[in-house]
Design an enzyme around this catalytic site. Structure first.
Site, mmCIF file in Angstrom:
data_model
loop_
_atom_site.group_PDB
_atom_site.id
_atom_site.type_symbol
_atom_site.label_atom_id
_atom_site.label_comp_id
_atom_site.label_asym_id
_atom_site.label_seq_id
_atom_site.Cartn_x
_atom_site.Cartn_y
_atom_site.Cartn_z
ATOM 1 N N LYS A 102 15.248 -10.408 -23.922
ATOM 2 C CA LYS A 102 15.061 -9.204 -22.540
ATOM 3 C C LYS A 102 13.203 -9.618 -23.642
ATOM 4 O O LYS A 102 12.922 -9.556 -24.524
ATOM 5 C CB LYS A 102 15.124 -7.595 -23.368
ATOM 6 C CG LYS A 102 14.440 -6.802 -22.016
ATOM 7 C CD LYS A 102 15.396 -5.231 -22.082
ATOM 8 C CE LYS A 102 14.873 -4.468 -21.314
ATOM 9 N NZ LYS A 102 12.905 -4.078 -21.293
ATOM 10 N N SER B 66 14.855 -7.512 -27.638
ATOM 11 C CA SER B 66 14.304 -6.268 -27.828
ATOM 12 C C SER B 66 15.798 -6.123 -28.893
ATOM 13 O O SER B 66 16.072 -7.656 -29.360
ATOM 14 C CB SER B 66 14.907 -5.184 -27.087
ATOM 15 O OG SER B 66 16.058 -5.063 -26.233
ATOM 16 N N SER B 67 15.753 -5.071 -29.963
ATOM 17 C CA SER B 67 16.090 -4.334 -31.023
ATOM 18 C C SER B 67 17.481 -4.711 -30.072
ATOM 19 O O SER B 67 17.995 -4.960 -31.109
ATOM 20 C CB SER B 67 15.799 -3.346 -31.682
ATOM 21 O OG SER B 67 15.915 -2.296 -30.327
ATOM 22 N N THR C 281 0.647 -1.122 0.133
ATOM 23 C CA THR C 281 -0.137 0.047 0.102
ATOM 24 C C THR C 281 0.698 1.217 0.047
ATOM 25 O O THR C 281 2.120 1.040 0.856
ATOM 26 C CB THR C 281 -1.122 -0.101 1.067
ATOM 27 O OG1 THR C 281 -0.250 -0.285 2.016
ATOM 28 C CG2 THR C 281 -2.018 -1.136 1.419
ATOM 29 N N HIS C 282 0.754 1.812 -0.979
ATOM 30 C CA HIS C 282 1.362 3.508 -0.781
ATOM 31 C C HIS C 282 2.620 3.476 -1.270
ATOM 32 O O HIS C 282 4.060 3.969 -1.315
ATOM 33 C CB HIS C 282 1.147 4.277 0.626
ATOM 34 C CG HIS C 282 0.534 4.734 0.980
ATOM 35 N ND1 HIS C 282 -0.796 5.456 1.229
ATOM 36 C CD2 HIS C 282 -0.837 3.835 2.111
ATOM 37 C CE1 HIS C 282 -1.375 5.725 1.401
ATOM 38 N NE2 HIS C 282 -1.267 4.846 2.435
ATOM 39 N N GLU D 57 1.702 -3.299 -21.854
ATOM 40 C CA GLU D 57 1.763 -2.245 -22.560
ATOM 41 C C GLU D 57 0.103 -1.547 -23.681
ATOM 42 O O GLU D 57 -0.184 -0.855 -24.067
ATOM 43 C CB GLU D 57 2.944 -2.260 -22.979
ATOM 44 C CG GLU D 57 4.543 -2.221 -22.358
ATOM 45 C CD GLU D 57 5.411 -1.848 -22.757
ATOM 46 O OE1 GLU D 57 6.418 -2.323 -22.450
ATOM 47 O OE2 GLU D 57 5.729 -2.775 -24.194
#
Length: 399
Positions: free
Chosen positions: A259, A253-254, A122-123, A266
């Site tokens: 990764k 990834s590129s 929380t927070h 997203e």
């Protein structure tokens, strides 16, 4: 088969066209400009209009024309355009698609990991434990509520403003016109449309579309929260939370080999952002019913349909390509629970809040475990600590 009115095509924008007599108009047009005037006459494929029962006459050039109602087209069929995407993209529970598929996939994870303990937060700070199944049950309940909201509002898209003509008075409308159209459109689409609602409201207000899109935005907000929780809990694997393992849909990834990025999370969060923006458009457009006619219908319906499309597509991808292959990292979850200081909350009923706080602060300052600090305080024996600080019991999972 009755084709959608004026051969509606929708890819990423609403385009209006008329078959056999090309008259294509981009989506952001002045409503009445295309129809010449508010009562309107337009050359439209005659076989279609005969099916829906419009009256015909012959003009001086002996071209067959059909009288239709401006309120019907601009104030009524707009709602049908909206009804179809909502029905098929958002609210079709019996087909177990879209929202329901999301719920179903999450329920599988809820059941599978019902007793797997993890630390709560929380927070953005450590909190008391819960199980991952319990956490997922909150996500499930949120989507079930969202689905119910949409179901409750479903009927608001069935009101058609047919027969209102120019300003809602029904001037020049044929007797029974509105009811006949509502009945015939209802038979085609399988819904009980009505033309009984107030025509002055129907022409100048679009609060029904506004409130339904508001429910869609609520769904988008909940999807944003869920997707963000998933991608943050899956962050890492070495420098993040690393509590969840997500499918490697696009491994690497590129530039960074191996990764694994949370692309489906997203995608759905970006869709949610767009829906939030569209909600502003829908709200502002629905407020522009200046006097007797709302002329912002094109931009309103474009935003509405885009939201329905985006949510439908991204929900399916998120369920099938993210949630379905999701697993938990039990060892990492146990490590974080064991090192948490907030399990000290279980000591409060036995030694009091103040002494419990001192133990947690001591462990944090000296870098020891909570168990070590509690025993060193002299307030708790090893046996008492092990009995009282039971992370699974703290979740109340068996209540």
């Amino acid at each position: 088969r009755i084709e959608p009115l004026l051969n509606i095509y929708y890819d990423t924008r609403a385009i209006l066209s008329i078959k056999n007599d090309p008259y294509t108009v981009e989506n952001l047009f002045g409503v009445h400009e295309i129809f010449k005037n508010s009562h309107g006459d337009l050359q439209i494929k005659s076989s279609y209009l005969e099916i829906i029962g419009c009256s015909q006459w012959t003009n001086k050039k002996n071209k067959v024309r059909y009288l239709y109602n401006g309120g019907f087209v601009t104030g009524g069929i707009i709602r049908e355009w909206s009804k179809k995407p909502i029905e098929h993209k958002i609210n079709k529970v019996e087909e177990y698609k879209k929202i329901q598929s999301e719920i179903d996939e999450l329920k599988k994870k809820q059941e599978k990991y019902w007793r797997v303990v993890k630390i709560g937060r929380t927070h953005l700070q450590d909190a008391t434990p819960l199980t991952f199944g319990q956490e997922v049950s909150g996500w499930v309940s949120a989507l079930e509520h969202d689905l119910e909201y949409l179901k409750q509002l479903d009927g608001t898209l069935l009101e058609l403003a047919m027969g209102g003509t120019a300003v809602g008075t029904g001037l020049n409308a044929a007797p029974g016109f509105a009811d006949v159209i509502a009945e015939k459109v209802g038979k085609v689409y399988g819904h009980e449309f009505t033309a009984k609602s107030n025509k002055f409201y129907g022409l100048s207000h679009h609060s029904n579309l506004n409130v339904v899109h508001g429910a869609m935005k609520t769904l988008a907000d909940d999807l944003m929260k869920i997707a963000n929780d998933v991608r943050f809990l899956a962050s890492g694997p070495r420098a993040g939370y690393d509590e969840l393992n997500i499918p490697a849909n696009e491994p690497g990834s590129s530039i960074m080999p191996g990764k694994v990025n949370p692309t489906q999370a997203e995608a759905i969060t970006m869709a949610a952002v767009r829906v939030t923006g569209n909600d502003v458009v829908v709200g502002m457009a629905s407020s522009q019913g200046n006097f007797e006619m709302n002329v912002y219908k094109p931009v309103l319906i474009e935003a509405f349909l885009e939201s329905a499309d985006l949510l439908a597509g991204t929900m399916r991808g998120f369920a099938d390509k993210m949630i379905s292959g999701l697993t938990v990292n039990k060892d990492r979850m146990k490590e974080l629970v064991d090192n948490s200081l907030m399990t000290v909350t279980a000591l409060s009923p036995h030694i009091g809040y103040h002494d419990s706080a001192k133990i947690a602060q001591k462990a944090d300052k000296e870098g020891t475990t909570l168990r070590e600090a509690a025993i060193a305080s002299g307030k708790v024996t090893p046996e008492q600590f092990d009995e009282w600080v039971d992370p699974l019991k703290m979740t109340n999972i068996d209540r």
